[in-house]
Structures are given as structure tokens and as C-alpha cells.
Design a protein around this motif. Structure first.
Motif, PDB file in Angstrom:
ATOM      1  N   ARG A   1       0.804  -1.229   0.000  1.00 38.64           N
ATOM      2  CA  ARG A   1       0.000   0.000   0.000  1.00 38.64           C
ATOM      3  C   ARG A   1       0.835   1.276   0.000  1.00 38.64           C
ATOM      4  NH1 ARG A   1      -4.890   0.101   3.993  1.00 38.64           N
ATOM      5  NH2 ARG A   1      -5.279   1.916   2.746  1.00 38.64           N
ATOM      6  N   VAL A   2       2.155   1.098  -0.033  1.00 36.53           N
ATOM      7  CA  VAL A   2       3.016   2.293   0.021  1.00 36.53           C
ATOM      8  C   VAL A   2       3.364   2.736  -1.397  1.00 36.53           C
ATOM      9  CG1 VAL A   2       5.316   3.094   0.677  1.00 36.53           C
ATOM     10  CG2 VAL A   2       3.955   1.802   2.295  1.00 36.53           C
ATOM     11  N   ILE A   3       3.281   4.025  -1.627  1.00 36.37           N
ATOM     12  CA  ILE A   3       3.637   4.568  -2.943  1.00 36.37           C
ATOM     13  C   ILE A   3       5.159   4.624  -3.021  1.00 36.37           C
ATOM     14  CG2 ILE A   3       3.467   6.599  -4.447  1.00 36.37           C
ATOM     15  CD1 ILE A   3       0.887   7.273  -2.731  1.00 36.37           C
ATOM     16  N   THR A   4       5.697   3.810  -3.938  1.00 37.36           N
ATOM     17  CA  THR A   4       7.168   3.763  -4.003  1.00 37.36           C
ATOM     18  C   THR A   4       7.715   4.810  -4.983  1.00 37.36           C
ATOM     19  OG1 THR A   4       6.920   1.968  -5.562  1.00 37.36           O
ATOM     20  CG2 THR A   4       7.478   1.367  -3.300  1.00 37.36           C
ATOM     21  N   GLU A   5       6.827   5.313  -5.854  1.00 40.39           N
ATOM     22  CA  GLU A   5       7.309   6.311  -6.811  1.00 40.39           C
ATOM     23  C   GLU A   5       7.681   7.596  -6.071  1.00 40.39           C
ATOM     24  OE1 GLU A   5       5.861   8.607 -10.842  1.00 40.39           O
ATOM     25  OE2 GLU A   5       4.543   7.123  -9.931  1.00 40.39           O
ATOM     26  N   LYS A   6       8.815   8.143  -6.434  1.00 38.48           N
ATOM     27  CA  LYS A   6       9.254   9.378  -5.782  1.00 38.48           C
ATOM     28  C   LYS A   6       8.797  10.561  -6.620  1.00 38.48           C
ATOM     29  CE  LYS A   6      12.015   8.092  -2.380  1.00 38.48           C
ATOM     30  NZ  LYS A   6      11.505   8.348  -1.057  1.00 38.48           N
ATOM     31  N   PHE A   7       8.017  11.435  -6.031  1.00 43.76           N
ATOM     32  CA  PHE A   7       7.635  12.642  -6.746  1.00 43.76           C
ATOM     33  C   PHE A   7       8.619  13.736  -6.344  1.00 43.76           C
ATOM     34  CE2 PHE A   7       3.864  10.017  -6.348  1.00 43.76           C
ATOM     35  CZ  PHE A   7       3.484   9.923  -7.687  1.00 43.76           C
ATOM     36  N   ARG A   8       9.714  13.781  -7.059  1.00 44.80           N
ATOM     37  CA  ARG A   8      10.769  14.740  -6.732  1.00 44.80           C
ATOM     38  C   ARG A   8      11.140  15.547  -7.961  1.00 44.80           C
ATOM     39  NH1 ARG A   8       9.462  13.060  -2.256  1.00 44.80           N
ATOM     40  NH2 ARG A   8      10.898  12.150  -0.732  1.00 44.80           N
ATOM     41  N   LYS A   9      11.710  16.731  -7.737  1.00 44.58           N
ATOM     42  CA  LYS A   9      12.227  17.513  -8.855  1.00 44.58           C
ATOM     43  C   LYS A   9      13.299  16.695  -9.562  1.00 44.58           C
ATOM     44  CE  LYS A   9      11.282  21.971  -6.760  1.00 44.58           C
ATOM     45  NZ  LYS A   9      11.834  23.198  -6.150  1.00 44.58           N
ATOM     46  N   ASN A  10      13.469  16.948 -10.857  1.00 46.63           N
ATOM     47  CA  ASN A  10      14.473  16.219 -11.624  1.00 46.63           C
ATOM     48  C   ASN A  10      15.868  16.718 -11.272  1.00 46.63           C
ATOM     49  OD1 ASN A  10      12.667  14.634 -13.131  1.00 46.63           O
ATOM     50  ND2 ASN A  10      12.185  16.458 -14.364  1.00 46.63           N
ATOM     51  N   PRO A  11      16.894  15.850 -11.486  1.00 45.16           N
ATOM     52  CA  PRO A  11      18.270  16.284 -11.214  1.00 45.16           C
ATOM     53  C   PRO A  11      18.622  17.593 -11.926  1.00 45.16           C
ATOM     54  CG  PRO A  11      18.226  13.934 -11.695  1.00 45.16           C
ATOM     55  CD  PRO A  11      16.833  14.436 -11.909  1.00 45.16           C
ATOM     56  N   ASP A  12      18.182  17.736 -13.194  1.00 39.49           N
ATOM     57  CA  ASP A  12      18.574  18.954 -13.929  1.00 39.49           C
ATOM     58  C   ASP A  12      17.857  20.212 -13.439  1.00 39.49           C
ATOM     59  OD1 ASP A  12      16.115  18.474 -14.974  1.00 39.49           O
ATOM     60  OD2 ASP A  12      16.775  18.209 -17.044  1.00 39.49           O
ATOM     61  N   GLU A  13      16.931  20.066 -12.539  1.00 41.78           N
ATOM     62  CA  GLU A  13      16.296  21.240 -11.924  1.00 41.78           C
ATOM     63  C   GLU A  13      17.013  21.675 -10.646  1.00 41.78           C
ATOM     64  OE1 GLU A  13      11.689  21.216 -12.026  1.00 41.78           O
ATOM     65  OE2 GLU A  13      12.318  19.102 -11.976  1.00 41.78           O
ATOM     66  N   VAL A  14      17.756  20.769 -10.048  1.00 41.25           N
ATOM     67  CA  VAL A  14      18.290  21.083  -8.707  1.00 41.25           C
ATOM     68  C   VAL A  14      19.798  20.886  -8.566  1.00 41.25           C
ATOM     69  CG1 VAL A  14      16.105  20.646  -7.507  1.00 41.25           C
ATOM     70  CG2 VAL A  14      17.704  18.748  -7.819  1.00 41.25           C
ATOM     71  N   PHE A  15      20.447  20.208  -9.511  1.00 40.62           N
ATOM     72  CA  PHE A  15      21.903  19.988  -9.421  1.00 40.62           C
ATOM     73  C   PHE A  15      22.629  20.988 -10.308  1.00 40.62           C
ATOM     74  CE2 PHE A  15      21.454  15.056  -8.793  1.00 40.62           C
ATOM     75  CZ  PHE A  15      20.967  15.273  -7.522  1.00 40.62           C
ATOM     76  N   HIS A  16      23.753  21.499  -9.822  1.00 42.64           N
ATOM     77  CA  HIS A  16      24.604  22.421 -10.591  1.00 42.64           C
ATOM     78  C   HIS A  16      26.039  21.922 -10.496  1.00 42.64           C
ATOM     79  CE1 HIS A  16      21.355  25.513 -10.500  1.00 42.64           C
ATOM     80  NE2 HIS A  16      21.092  24.912  -9.347  1.00 42.64           N
TER      81      HIS A  16
ATOM     82  N   ASN B   1      30.066  22.889 -10.658  1.00 52.13           N
ATOM     83  CA  ASN B   1      31.144  23.905 -10.609  1.00 52.13           C
ATOM     84  C   ASN B   1      30.591  25.324 -10.644  1.00 52.13           C
ATOM     85  OD1 ASN B   1      33.007  21.801 -10.641  1.00 52.13           O
ATOM     86  ND2 ASN B   1      33.171  21.803 -12.880  1.00 52.13           N
ATOM     87  N   GLY B   2      29.602  25.610  -9.872  1.00 55.31           N
ATOM     88  CA  GLY B   2      28.978  26.940  -9.834  1.00 55.31           C
ATOM     89  C   GLY B   2      27.541  26.821 -10.301  1.00 55.31           C
ATOM     90  N   TYR B   3      26.781  27.892 -10.063  1.00 53.13           N
ATOM     91  CA  TYR B   3      25.349  27.852 -10.374  1.00 53.13           C
ATOM     92  C   TYR B   3      25.128  28.017 -11.874  1.00 53.13           C
ATOM     93  CZ  TYR B   3      20.373  28.536  -9.626  1.00 53.13           C
ATOM     94  OH  TYR B   3      19.020  28.391  -9.638  1.00 53.13           O
ATOM     95  N   GLY B   4      24.357  27.153 -12.484  1.00 47.82           N
ATOM     96  CA  GLY B   4      23.961  27.380 -13.874  1.00 47.82           C
ATOM     97  C   GLY B   4      24.209  26.210 -14.787  1.00 47.82           C
ATOM     98  N   THR B   5      25.307  25.493 -14.601  1.00 46.44           N
ATOM     99  CA  THR B   5      25.527  24.321 -15.446  1.00 46.44           C
ATOM    100  C   THR B   5      24.782  23.150 -14.828  1.00 46.44           C
ATOM    101  OG1 THR B   5      27.698  25.149 -16.019  1.00 46.44           O
ATOM    102  CG2 THR B   5      27.250  22.843 -16.538  1.00 46.44           C
ATOM    103  N   ARG B   6      23.787  22.734 -15.528  1.00 48.30           N
ATOM    104  CA  ARG B   6      22.906  21.706 -14.967  1.00 48.30           C
ATOM    105  C   ARG B   6      23.514  20.320 -15.086  1.00 48.30           C
ATOM    106  NH1 ARG B   6      18.872  24.227 -12.089  1.00 48.30           N
ATOM    107  NH2 ARG B   6      18.379  26.157 -13.126  1.00 48.30           N
ATOM    108  N   ILE B   7      23.193  19.474 -14.144  1.00 46.32           N
ATOM    109  CA  ILE B   7      23.624  18.081 -14.210  1.00 46.32           C
ATOM    110  C   ILE B   7      22.377  17.231 -14.378  1.00 46.32           C
ATOM    111  CG2 ILE B   7      24.796  16.195 -13.000  1.00 46.32           C
ATOM    112  CD1 ILE B   7      26.116  18.256 -11.196  1.00 46.32           C
TER     113      ILE B   7
END
Ligand SMILES: Cc1cc2nc3c(=O)[nH]c(=O)nc-3n(C[C@H](O)[C@H](O)[C@H](O)COP(=O)(O)O)c2cc1C
Length: 170
Positions: A145-160, A162-168
């Protein structure tokens, strides 16, 4: 379960099955809070273990966004000392450790955010100078009964990179 598996599979549980939890596992959960790190090692916390089923039922009244407290095997009321500057961060780290260790033993939990804190303090006889950070319920649950899907922001929305702006992306 290694730590990454524990973190990546963790999910909030709001439906519990019946079943007592052994004192040994309960103490593992309690210890994982007590052993947590804190700023200046100030340990600005105390942990109230609730195992009494009548009390868990009663606490539903105070845990206004966590009525599932009434179904669980035990709960921990996490108290913090607001005199300590980092009490919320320290307490939250202790809470996360307890939830993760519980999960590794097959126990579900869910942070309860909306609590009638002053009334709960009165009910439990907590001294005025301490605050309730949260109440953590723990219990066994039906894994189907547990929802295993993770509803999370994508890596390219939150990872940078060597400084802010280059997405991973992954
Ligand atoms: C600070 C905080 C407060 C929360 N309060 C509640 C709450 O009051 N009731 C509830 O059912 N879930 C609560 N949650 C659980 C979140 O809704 C949940 O962690 C989030 O939706 C992500 O889902 P997951 O934990 O299953 O991955 C809270 C979580 C946090 C971190």
C-alpha cells in the motif's frame, strides 16, 4: 539495506497494520535519536516514548494532521530546547535518523507537522521550557500500500556543476 537503499526507498507511511514492535527495535530507534550529532554537541533534545495504546488514541486529538497516530505500535514525541540556537536543525537530524533506522527494521513513520503543541505538552507533563518539534509514529505496514514512486524535482532542476547554472542531468 545499505544507507542509500534506505534513503532512496524511504516513504511516508500513513496506514499501519497491527503488530507489536520488540523493545529491542524500539530502543534501536530511540538510540539513533540520542546518538545523533548536534551543533557544539549540545544535544538539545529529549524523547518521550509512547507505547500505551490508550494514549496513542488520545494523542490523535493533538496531532491534527496525523490521525494515523491512533494505529501505530509506538510514537516518539521529540522535544527540543529553544535556548539552543540550532535546536530545530539538531532535532530534525535526530528525527531523520530515527525514521531511517526504523525503516531499516521494516517500520514505517511519517513526520506529523500540525500539532496542538501546548495542549500536548500539558497532556504529557512536559516542562514549559521545552518545545515539541514533532511527533513520530512508528509501526509495521502493508508494503503493497506504500507509494514507491518518488515525486521529486528532476536532477537537472536542482543539481549544478562547478557553480550555479551548469545543470547536471543523470
Ligand atoms: C516538516 C515536515 C512536515 C510534515 N508534515 C506532515 C503532516 O503533518 N502530515 C502528513 O501526513 N505528512 C507530513 N509530512 C510528510 C510529507 O508530506 C512527505 O514527506 C512528502 O510529501 C514526501 O513524501 P514521502 O515522504 O513519501 O517521500 C511532513 C514532512 C515534513 C518533512
Amino acid at each position: 539495506m545499505n544507507v542509500y537503499e534506505c534513503v532512496s526507498s524511504l516513504s511516508s507511511v500513513r496506514n499501519y497494520t497491527e503488530g507489536e514492535v520488540s523493545d529491542e527495535i524500539i530502543m534501536k530507534v530511540m538510540e539513533s535519536g540520542r546518538l545523533s550529532p548536534s551543533a557544539h554537541n549540545s544535544q538539545p533534545w529529549e524523547f518521550v516514548l509512547i507505547k500505551d495504546h490508550g494514549m496513542l488514541q488520545e494523542m490523535r486529538k493533538y496531532c491534527t494532521s496525523g490521525s494515523f497516530i491512533a494505529q501505530v505500535a509506538f510514537a516518539v514525541v521529540l522535544l527540543v530546547d529553544p535556548k539552543s540556537k540550532w535546536h530545530q536543525i539538531d532535532g530534525t537530524r535526530a528525527a531523520q535518523n530515527m525514521v531511517l533506522v526504523g525503516w531499516s527494521y521494516g517500520l514505517g513513520s511519517c513526520w506529523i507537522g500540525r500539532i496542538e503543541k501546548e495542549e500536548l505538552k500539558k497532556y504529557l507533563g512536559v516542562p514549559d521550557e521545552l518545545d515539541v518539534l514533532t511527533v513520530l509514529p512508528f509501526g509495521y505496514f502493508d508494503k503493497r500500500r506504500v507509494i514507491t514512486e518518488k515525486f521529486r524535482k528532476n536532477p537537472d532542476e536542482v543539481f549544478h556543476l562547478n557553480g550555479y547554472g551548469t545543470r547536471i542531468s543523470r
